[in-house]
Design a protein around this motif. Structure first.
Motif, PDB file in Angstrom:
ATOM      1  N   GLY A   1     115.781  -5.943  81.429  1.00  0.00           N
ATOM      2  CA  GLY A   1     114.333  -6.049  81.241  1.00  0.00           C
ATOM      3  C   GLY A   1     113.573  -6.513  82.473  1.00  0.00           C
ATOM      4  O   GLY A   1     112.462  -7.019  82.364  1.00  0.00           O
ATOM      5  N   PHE A   2     114.150  -6.329  83.654  1.00  0.00           N
ATOM      6  CA  PHE A   2     113.499  -6.747  84.898  1.00  0.00           C
ATOM      7  C   PHE A   2     112.572  -5.620  85.376  1.00  0.00           C
ATOM      8  O   PHE A   2     112.925  -4.808  86.224  1.00  0.00           O
ATOM      9  N   THR A   3     111.360  -5.576  84.825  1.00  0.00           N
ATOM     10  CA  THR A   3     110.458  -4.446  85.073  1.00  0.00           C
ATOM     11  C   THR A   3     109.998  -4.343  86.517  1.00  0.00           C
ATOM     12  O   THR A   3     109.817  -3.229  87.018  1.00  0.00           O
ATOM     13  N   ASP A   4     109.796  -5.453  87.199  1.00  0.00           N
ATOM     14  CA  ASP A   4     109.331  -5.379  88.592  1.00  0.00           C
ATOM     15  C   ASP A   4     110.375  -4.712  89.487  1.00  0.00           C
ATOM     16  O   ASP A   4     110.034  -3.873  90.326  1.00  0.00           O
ATOM     17  N   ILE A   5     111.628  -5.068  89.305  1.00  0.00           N
ATOM     18  CA  ILE A   5     112.675  -4.432  90.107  1.00  0.00           C
ATOM     19  C   ILE A   5     112.863  -2.982  89.669  1.00  0.00           C
ATOM     20  O   ILE A   5     113.094  -2.110  90.504  1.00  0.00           O
ATOM     21  N   ALA A   6     112.719  -2.708  88.385  1.00  0.00           N
ATOM     22  CA  ALA A   6     112.810  -1.326  87.912  1.00  0.00           C
ATOM     23  C   ALA A   6     111.738  -0.478  88.593  1.00  0.00           C
ATOM     24  O   ALA A   6     112.024   0.630  89.067  1.00  0.00           O
ATOM     25  N   LYS A   7     110.518  -0.991  88.675  1.00  0.00           N
ATOM     26  CA  LYS A   7     109.434  -0.263  89.347  1.00  0.00           C
ATOM     27  C   LYS A   7     109.772  -0.006  90.818  1.00  0.00           C
ATOM     28  O   LYS A   7     109.550   1.085  91.325  1.00  0.00           O
ATOM     29  N   LEU A   8     110.313  -1.016  91.492  1.00  0.00           N
ATOM     30  CA  LEU A   8     110.712  -0.857  92.895  1.00  0.00           C
ATOM     31  C   LEU A   8     111.741   0.260  93.033  1.00  0.00           C
ATOM     32  O   LEU A   8     111.593   1.136  93.880  1.00  0.00           O
ATOM     33  N   LEU A   9     112.769   0.231  92.204  1.00  0.00           N
ATOM     34  CA  LEU A   9     113.831   1.232  92.298  1.00  0.00           C
ATOM     35  C   LEU A   9     113.295   2.636  91.988  1.00  0.00           C
ATOM     36  O   LEU A   9     113.672   3.608  92.651  1.00  0.00           O
ATOM     37  N   ILE A  10     112.415   2.738  91.031  1.00  0.00           N
ATOM     38  CA  ILE A  10     111.825   4.036  90.704  1.00  0.00           C
ATOM     39  C   ILE A  10     110.960   4.531  91.859  1.00  0.00           C
ATOM     40  O   ILE A  10     111.024   5.707  92.226  1.00  0.00           O
ATOM     41  N   GLU A  11     110.162   3.630  92.451  1.00  0.00           N
ATOM     42  CA  GLU A  11     109.346   4.004  93.617  1.00  0.00           C
ATOM     43  C   GLU A  11     110.209   4.483  94.774  1.00  0.00           C
ATOM     44  O   GLU A  11     109.810   5.345  95.543  1.00  0.00           O
ATOM     45  N   LYS A  12     111.405   3.919  94.883  1.00  0.00           N
ATOM     46  CA  LYS A  12     112.329   4.292  95.963  1.00  0.00           C
ATOM     47  C   LYS A  12     113.195   5.497  95.583  1.00  0.00           C
ATOM     48  O   LYS A  12     114.149   5.806  96.259  1.00  0.00           O
TER      49      LYS A  12
ATOM     50  N   THR B   1     122.010   6.159  79.533  1.00  0.00           N
ATOM     51  CA  THR B   1     121.047   6.374  80.608  1.00  0.00           C
ATOM     52  C   THR B   1     120.161   5.149  80.744  1.00  0.00           C
ATOM     53  O   THR B   1     120.190   4.249  79.901  1.00  0.00           O
ATOM     54  N   CYS B   2     119.319   5.161  81.758  1.00  0.00           N
ATOM     55  CA  CYS B   2     118.347   4.073  81.939  1.00  0.00           C
ATOM     56  C   CYS B   2     117.438   3.951  80.726  1.00  0.00           C
ATOM     57  O   CYS B   2     117.137   2.845  80.274  1.00  0.00           O
ATOM     58  N   LEU B   3     116.991   5.080  80.187  1.00  0.00           N
ATOM     59  CA  LEU B   3     116.094   5.080  79.044  1.00  0.00           C
ATOM     60  C   LEU B   3     116.760   4.421  77.825  1.00  0.00           C
ATOM     61  O   LEU B   3     116.112   3.658  77.113  1.00  0.00           O
ATOM     62  N   ILE B   4     118.012   4.693  77.619  1.00  0.00           N
ATOM     63  CA  ILE B   4     118.714   4.072  76.505  1.00  0.00           C
ATOM     64  C   ILE B   4     118.709   2.552  76.672  1.00  0.00           C
ATOM     65  O   ILE B   4     118.460   1.810  75.725  1.00  0.00           O
ATOM     66  N   TYR B   5     118.935   2.072  77.898  1.00  0.00           N
ATOM     67  CA  TYR B   5     118.949   0.632  78.148  1.00  0.00           C
ATOM     68  C   TYR B   5     117.556   0.025  78.097  1.00  0.00           C
ATOM     69  O   TYR B   5     117.394  -1.129  77.700  1.00  0.00           O
ATOM     70  N   ALA B   6     116.549   0.787  78.471  1.00  0.00           N
ATOM     71  CA  ALA B   6     115.180   0.269  78.438  1.00  0.00           C
ATOM     72  C   ALA B   6     114.740   0.059  77.006  1.00  0.00           C
ATOM     73  O   ALA B   6     114.005  -0.819  76.699  1.00  0.00           O
TER      74      ALA B   6
ATOM     75  N   SER C   1     131.922   0.845  85.894  1.00  0.00           N
ATOM     76  CA  SER C   1     131.582   1.441  84.599  1.00  0.00           C
ATOM     77  C   SER C   1     130.591   2.589  84.722  1.00  0.00           C
ATOM     78  O   SER C   1     130.136   3.126  83.719  1.00  0.00           O
ATOM     79  N   GLY C   2     130.230   2.911  85.964  1.00  0.00           N
ATOM     80  CA  GLY C   2     129.291   3.995  86.189  1.00  0.00           C
ATOM     81  C   GLY C   2     127.835   3.595  86.100  1.00  0.00           C
ATOM     82  O   GLY C   2     126.950   4.457  86.087  1.00  0.00           O
ATOM     83  N   ASN C   3     127.560   2.307  86.064  1.00  0.00           N
ATOM     84  CA  ASN C   3     126.181   1.822  85.992  1.00  0.00           C
ATOM     85  C   ASN C   3     125.547   1.744  87.373  1.00  0.00           C
ATOM     86  O   ASN C   3     126.191   1.309  88.328  1.00  0.00           O
ATOM     87  N   THR C   4     124.279   2.112  87.442  1.00  0.00           N
ATOM     88  CA  THR C   4     123.510   1.978  88.673  1.00  0.00           C
ATOM     89  C   THR C   4     122.681   0.701  88.603  1.00  0.00           C
ATOM     90  O   THR C   4     122.571   0.073  87.542  1.00  0.00           O
ATOM     91  N   ALA C   5     122.055   0.365  89.712  1.00  0.00           N
ATOM     92  CA  ALA C   5     121.154  -0.792  89.730  1.00  0.00           C
ATOM     93  C   ALA C   5     120.026  -0.605  88.723  1.00  0.00           C
ATOM     94  O   ALA C   5     119.662  -1.538  88.001  1.00  0.00           O
ATOM     95  N   LEU C   6     119.477   0.598  88.648  1.00  0.00           N
ATOM     96  CA  LEU C   6     118.377   0.849  87.711  1.00  0.00           C
ATOM     97  C   LEU C   6     118.831   0.676  86.264  1.00  0.00           C
ATOM     98  O   LEU C   6     118.106   0.115  85.448  1.00  0.00           O
ATOM     99  N   MET C   7     120.009   1.123  85.944  1.00  0.00           N
ATOM    100  CA  MET C   7     120.523   0.924  84.585  1.00  0.00           C
ATOM    101  C   MET C   7     120.598  -0.570  84.253  1.00  0.00           C
ATOM    102  O   MET C   7     120.211  -0.999  83.175  1.00  0.00           O
ATOM    103  N   GLY C   8     121.093  -1.334  85.208  1.00  0.00           N
ATOM    104  CA  GLY C   8     121.229  -2.778  84.987  1.00  0.00           C
ATOM    105  C   GLY C   8     119.904  -3.473  84.749  1.00  0.00           C
ATOM    106  O   GLY C   8     119.784  -4.287  83.839  1.00  0.00           O
ATOM    107  N   VAL C   9     118.894  -3.145  85.546  1.00  0.00           N
ATOM    108  CA  VAL C   9     117.598  -3.822  85.370  1.00  0.00           C
ATOM    109  C   VAL C   9     116.892  -3.350  84.105  1.00  0.00           C
ATOM    110  O   VAL C   9     116.155  -4.118  83.491  1.00  0.00           O
ATOM    111  N   CYS C  10     117.121  -2.099  83.708  1.00  0.00           N
ATOM    112  CA  CYS C  10     116.564  -1.635  82.436  1.00  0.00           C
ATOM    113  C   CYS C  10     117.189  -2.411  81.289  1.00  0.00           C
ATOM    114  O   CYS C  10     116.501  -2.837  80.362  1.00  0.00           O
ATOM    115  N   PHE C  11     118.498  -2.620  81.353  1.00  0.00           N
ATOM    116  CA  PHE C  11     119.201  -3.391  80.335  1.00  0.00           C
ATOM    117  C   PHE C  11     118.698  -4.827  80.280  1.00  0.00           C
ATOM    118  O   PHE C  11     118.490  -5.394  79.217  1.00  0.00           O
TER     119      PHE C  11
END
Length: 108
Positions: free
Chosen positions: A79-90, A103-108, A67-77
């Motif tokens: 609400g897994f903030t710790d993994i979101a932070k990891l992915l953003i740091e990476k 986008t990720c922001l829409i899911y957040a 569906s074109g979703n990334t890992a970051l999109m999924g965790v934003c949807f």
């Protein structure tokens, strides 16, 4: 083998995931029947340690599912903030869009 590998990720069996990756490194960027990569699946199931391992082993951080979703999109949807932070740091892509234009922001 792939389906067992993805089942192992869903179950959170990090030692088994590590062993399987050591034996078959190409699994790190494989896809399951729904188009999810191991990283997308691990993050979707809130498996932080497995996500870290996959990134260390060379998982493509911005790979997309069917569906074109990334890992970051999924965790934003989810609400897994710790993994979101990891992915953003990476350096995960923040502004990518999935097949529906979200986008990720829409899911957040």
């Amino acid at each position: 083998m792939n389906e067992f590998f993805f089942k192992t990720i869903r179950e959170g069996s990090i030692n088994e995931v590590r062993s399987m990756l050591d034996k078959n490194p190409v699994l790190v960027n494989s896809k399951d029947a729904r188009g999810s990569t191991p990283l997308i699946l691990a993050t979707y199931y809130d498996e932080m340690e497995i996500a870290k391992l996959l990134l260390e082993k060379g998982a493509k951080i911005d790979a997309v599912d069917a569906s074109g979703n990334t890992a970051l999109m999924g965790v934003c949807f989810k609400g897994f903030t710790d993994i979101a932070k990891l992915l953003i740091e990476k350096k995960a892509e923040l502004n990518g869009r999935n097949a529906m234009g979200a986008t990720c922001l829409i899911y957040a």
